[in-house]
Design a protein around this motif. Structure first.
Motif, short mmCIF file in Angstrom:
data_model
loop_
_atom_site.label_atom_id
_atom_site.label_comp_id
_atom_site.label_asym_id
_atom_site.label_seq_id
_atom_site.Cartn_x
_atom_site.Cartn_y
_atom_site.Cartn_z
N LEU A 330 40.79 0.97 18.86
CA LEU A 330 40.61 1.23 17.43
C LEU A 330 41.50 0.33 16.59
CD1 LEU A 330 40.36 5.12 17.45
CD2 LEU A 330 38.50 3.48 17.24
N MET A 331 42.69 0.02 17.07
CA MET A 331 43.58 -0.87 16.33
C MET A 331 43.17 -2.33 16.51
SD MET A 331 45.63 1.11 14.72
CE MET A 331 46.97 0.05 14.18
N GLY A 332 42.92 -2.74 17.76
CA GLY A 332 42.67 -4.14 18.05
C GLY A 332 41.37 -4.67 17.50
N LEU A 333 40.36 -3.82 17.38
CA LEU A 333 39.08 -4.29 16.86
C LEU A 333 39.10 -4.54 15.36
CD1 LEU A 333 36.62 -2.20 19.06
CD2 LEU A 333 37.01 -4.68 19.13
N ARG A 334 40.22 -4.22 14.70
CA ARG A 334 40.40 -4.60 13.30
C ARG A 334 40.69 -6.10 13.17
NH1 ARG A 334 41.79 -0.32 9.85
NH2 ARG A 334 42.94 -1.81 8.56
N LEU A 335 41.14 -6.71 14.25
CA LEU A 335 41.54 -8.11 14.23
C LEU A 335 40.36 -9.05 14.43
CD1 LEU A 335 44.74 -7.84 16.44
CD2 LEU A 335 44.69 -8.42 14.00
N ARG A 336 40.41 -10.19 13.77
CA ARG A 336 39.37 -11.21 13.94
C ARG A 336 39.26 -11.63 15.40
NH1 ARG A 336 40.86 -16.41 10.87
NH2 ARG A 336 42.44 -16.39 12.51
#
Length: 394
Positions: A330-336
């Motif tokens: 959930l946190m990492g998929l915010r990143l490009r």
């Protein structure tokens, strides 16, 4: 529930986390006034015993440092609240304590959030001398009517004056703007964004206005007195924002954050890349060796806890493997850049198809893509991130 991660996988994960630089978050909860959109742990108090807070923050830090020995320190972030109201001597003491407790990694990124008032800008020289090398300035808008609507105490002239002072005193400067405000047109936001990009900062945080529960804006919206742009309008503004920032060399590296390559917020990357971070001060969260830590939220309760126990902890909860995997996705998929989904699965002792729905991913090729071991949300998918994640994360 029993954590079924194998001893070998658990040991590798623990070693990897210990080797990564630690991030430290320090919360200063006080503000001059409460903004109507804000749901952060911020409080207005007539007086603050600065000496007592100085001692208590140092004690809370010392407790956390004792539980995280032999770690390298990559970043410190003073958040709030309004940490630019902190006495510079307290800021300096906390930086000194942190860099003695942990081994600094190179030029440690030390960020402080600041309000763009002339009173606080007058402290910037002292805060820079205390060791702060990056400031995040809450401009929020470059329009006086919008600033009044957002409950801000400064006007555009004062805000830009503070930005000028910040650029003279700090090596690295970022500022925030809130868009998708009621009645805001594409043309108006394009003009405002062009002006923001003309100031030459290395980083911008550009947030769409959201109505958060418990805020004054939530009350206004419930009564029908406040309406923010609909989904299509917000999507158009989002796409415009991404296009204009990318065109001048500040592409989005996270859903709402834009930076020149190499100027990304190292501290916030620790959250998004799901590394360990220590959190001290009222309401601060932390992630420490598979524990979720949480400090007491109300300032007076936190102070009493520190006086009584030597720390402000309210809880330390073990994080099961499935929870850690979910949080990392959930946190990492915010990143490009997305995430190494295979590494996340392995750290949790699971297979890739146990943590994400591969069929759902394959059905959304324009929104989310799997490239070998990496999983990444596309530019088109980012505006729909909240809808995509429940479909693909198990």
């Amino acid at each position: 529930m029993i954590d079924l991660v194998s001893p070998d996988a658990a040991a590798k994960d623990r070693a990897a986390r210990a080797a990564a630089p630690l991030a430290l978050y320090i919360h200063w909860p006080f503000c001059v006034s409460k903004c109507p959109y804000c749901d952060f742990n911020s409080h207005v108090r007539a007086t603050v015993d600065e000496a007592e807070w100085h001692r208590a923050l140092l004690a809370d830090l010392a407790h956390e440092a004792a539980l995280l020995p032999d770690r390298r320190l990559g970043s410190i972030f003073f958040g709030g609240g309004t940490p630019s109201l902190m006495p510079p001597a307290t800021v300096a003491a906390l930086i000194e304590a942190a860099t003695k407790a942990w081994v600094p990694v190179g030029d440690v990124e030390i960020t402080l959030e600041a309000n763009p008032s002339s009173v606080e800008a007058a402290r910037f020289s002292d805060l820079a001398a205390a060791g702060v090398n990056r400031v995040s300035l809450g401009l929020q808008a470059l329009d006086n009517d919008a600033l009044r609507f957002l409950g801000r105490a400064h006007d555009v002239r004062e805000g830009l004056g503070a930005l000028d002072v910040a650029q003279r005193h700090f090596k690295r400067v970022s500022f925030d703007l809130i868009y998708a405000r009621p009645g805001q047109t594409q043309a108006a936001w394009e003009d405002e964004l062009a002006r923001a990009l003309s100031f030459g900062t290395e980083h911008l945080s550009l947030y769409q206005l959201t109505i958060e529960p418990g805020t004054r804006f939530a009350t206004e919206a419930a009564a029908g007195r406040l309406t923010i742009p609909d989904g299509d309008t917000a999507a158009d503004l989002f796409e415009l924002t991404r296009a204009r920032t990318a065109a001048v060399g500040l592409p989005a590296y996270e859903i709402s954050n834009h930076a020149r390559p190499g100027a990304e917020s190292r501290h916030n990357l620790a959250y998004w890349q799901y590394r360990d971070y220590a959190g001290i001060g009222p309401g601060a969260h932390g992630r420490r060796d598979h524990l979720a830590t949480f400090r007491r939220k109300k300032p007076e309760n936190w102070l009493a806890a520190v006086a009584r126990n030597g720390h402000g902890l309210e809880s330390e909860e073990p994080l099961e493997a499935a929870t850690r995997v979910s949080e990392a996705l959930l946190m990492g998929l915010r990143l490009r850049e997305g995430v190494d989904v295979a590494a996340i699965a392995a750290a949790g002792g699971m297979r890739v198809d146990e943590i994400v729905d591969l069929a759902a991913i394959a059905a959304l090729p324009e929104l989310i893509v799997r490239e070998e071991e990496r999983l990444r949300v596309t530019d088109a998918g980012m505006i729909l991130l909240d809808a995509i994640l429940p479909k693909v994360v198990r």
